[in-house]
Design an enzyme around this catalytic site. Structure first.
Site, PDB file in Angstrom:
ATOM      1  N   HIS A  37      37.215  48.855  41.955  1.00  0.00           N
ATOM      2  CA  HIS A  37      38.000  48.991  43.185  1.00  0.00           C
ATOM      3  C   HIS A  37      37.282  49.832  44.235  1.00  0.00           C
ATOM      4  CE1 HIS A  37      41.405  46.981  41.470  1.00  0.00           C
ATOM      5  NE2 HIS A  37      41.597  47.901  40.539  1.00  0.00           N
TER       6      HIS A  37
ATOM      7  N   ASP B 254      39.156  41.644  34.887  1.00  0.00           N
ATOM      8  CA  ASP B 254      40.224  42.629  34.918  1.00  0.00           C
ATOM      9  C   ASP B 254      41.485  41.985  35.493  1.00  0.00           C
ATOM     10  OD1 ASP B 254      40.241  45.964  34.960  1.00  0.00           O
ATOM     11  OD2 ASP B 254      41.763  45.064  36.255  1.00  0.00           O
TER      12      ASP B 254
ATOM     13  N   HIS C 224      43.372  43.247  37.651  1.00  0.00           N
ATOM     14  CA  HIS C 224      43.407  43.569  39.070  1.00  0.00           C
ATOM     15  C   HIS C 224      42.112  43.115  39.750  1.00  0.00           C
ATOM     16  CE1 HIS C 224      45.987  46.560  36.979  1.00  0.00           C
ATOM     17  NE2 HIS C 224      46.821  46.226  37.949  1.00  0.00           N
TER      18      HIS C 224
ATOM     19  N   ASP D  10      42.944  44.998  30.638  1.00  0.00           N
ATOM     20  CA  ASP D  10      44.359  45.137  30.965  1.00  0.00           C
ATOM     21  C   ASP D  10      45.062  43.787  31.092  1.00  0.00           C
ATOM     22  OD1 ASP D  10      42.890  44.560  33.221  1.00  0.00           O
ATOM     23  OD2 ASP D  10      43.758  46.135  34.464  1.00  0.00           O
TER      24      ASP D  10
END
Length: 348
Positions: A162, A198, A200, A287
């Site tokens: 991120h 991931d 996200h 995740d």
């Protein structure tokens, strides 16, 4: 498998974060990697500390102003708040549309907002040192792969995907996957693919490489219409300038089952095959696990073994970089399942 790990990672150990308006214990905590390392030791993996300085790659990926801020952030905080040693600073103001971001304010909290995309990425005294060593681990793994090793794993925290050129967010400060890709390029690999699995979207990695054709970024992730990071990760984001066509996003709704997820992974793998890349970096977020407390896909432990098999079938020199995964006690078993699947396909 060769694994790069910094045993001092526990130096970044914030105690709390904001989650949906409440102050809660941090999801991104040292125990995440401790559980993974327990499983890797049981497997008999070759564990090494980072031995490559990532600074040259970092200077290619992140702005000088941002790197200077991160390196000095704790000292700046104590100068601003002399009794703040036992506190965690959080931003409370951000330079959104119509506000200026070209001038760094003198006020530390304003600086923190300038360099943050959220208020869920807490700083503590050891943050810079640990984040830098995580980047060093990614560079070390990439250097071995550039030298001819088939696969290496950078098992560190905090995660990185991120983090953009000049901002932190989503527990990420320095972009480890981007460091691995840049290190491969700097060591002579002509074209690199970054595959982000991931839950996200890796908004920071996308933004760093968005105008480059030497690094293909492919991501499958939760639909940003409802999932963090919200403001990037849509399917129509294809790159710009020289990078047009070298960015591929596959957003999926919350609750996506493994069958659909693996069908989508096939599209991502086809993108990588067709791009003619010479090495692969995997942002290995775990995740997507059905038991993850803040994510919403439905992969099981057996699915992570299947993922490892499919990654190996891309037949690329590969750097695996640990990203998210917050079902802490299960994270080690899930990571080990990926490595086992990769090695089974390699015939190791």
């Amino acid at each position: 498998m060769l694994v790069f790990h910094d045993p001092l990672h526990r130096g970044h150990a914030p105690t709390h974060e904001f989650f949906r308006g409440e102050l809660v214990p941090c999801f991104e905590k040292p125990e995440r990697v401790d559980y993974v390392m327990e499983q890797l030791r049981a497997r008999g993996d070759l564990l090494c500390e980072p031995d490559i300085d990532s600074r040259s790659a970092l200077q290619r990926l992140h702005t000088p102003r941002y790197l200077q801020f991160l390196e000095t952030a704790w000292d700046r905080w104590l100068a601003f708040q002399p009794d703040g040693r036992r506190q965690q600073p959080f931003p409370s103001v951000w330079p959104v549309r119509s506000l200026r971001s070209d001038v760094e304010p003198a006020n530390f909290i304003a600086q923190l907002g300038l360099y943050s995309m959220d208020n869920g990425t807490p700083l503590v005294q050891g943050t810079w040192a640990v984040a830098k060593r995580a980047a060093d681990a990614a560079a070390s793994a990439a250097a071995r792969v550039a030298a001819g090793l088939r696969v290496a794993f950078s098992c560190t925290r905090p995660p990185g995907h991120h983090a953009g050129a000049d901002f932190m967010g989503g527990y990420c400060f320095l972009n480890n996957a981007a460091v691995a890709a840049q290190t491969l390029r700097d060591l002579g690999v002509p074209r690199v693919a970054v595959l982000d699995v991931d839950f996200h979207h890796g908004n920071g990695t996308q933004s760093i490489f968005y105008e480059r054709s030497d690094v293909l970024f492919v991501s499958l992730h939760g639909d940003p219409a409802s999932e963090y990071p919200f403001y990037l990760g849509y399917a129509d984001e294809r790159g710009e300038g020289a990078g047009l066509g070298y960015n591929r996003n596959y957003p999926m709704p919350a609750g996506t089952p493994a069958s659909v997820w693996f069908d989508t992974l096939e599209h991502a793998c086809t993108d990588i095959d067709q791009a003619g890349c010479d090495a692969l970096v995997v942002s290995l977020g775990l995740d997507t696990y059905e038991g993850d407390p803040i994510s919403h896909f439905k992969l099981t432990r057996a699915d992570f073994h299947r993922l490892g098999v499919r990654l190996a079938r891309l037949n690329q020199p590969t750097v695996l970089v640990l990203e998210g995964g917050y079902a802490t006690a299960d994270l080690g078993l899930n990571a080990a399942a990926v490595l086992a699947g990769f090695e089974a396909e390699m015939g190791a």
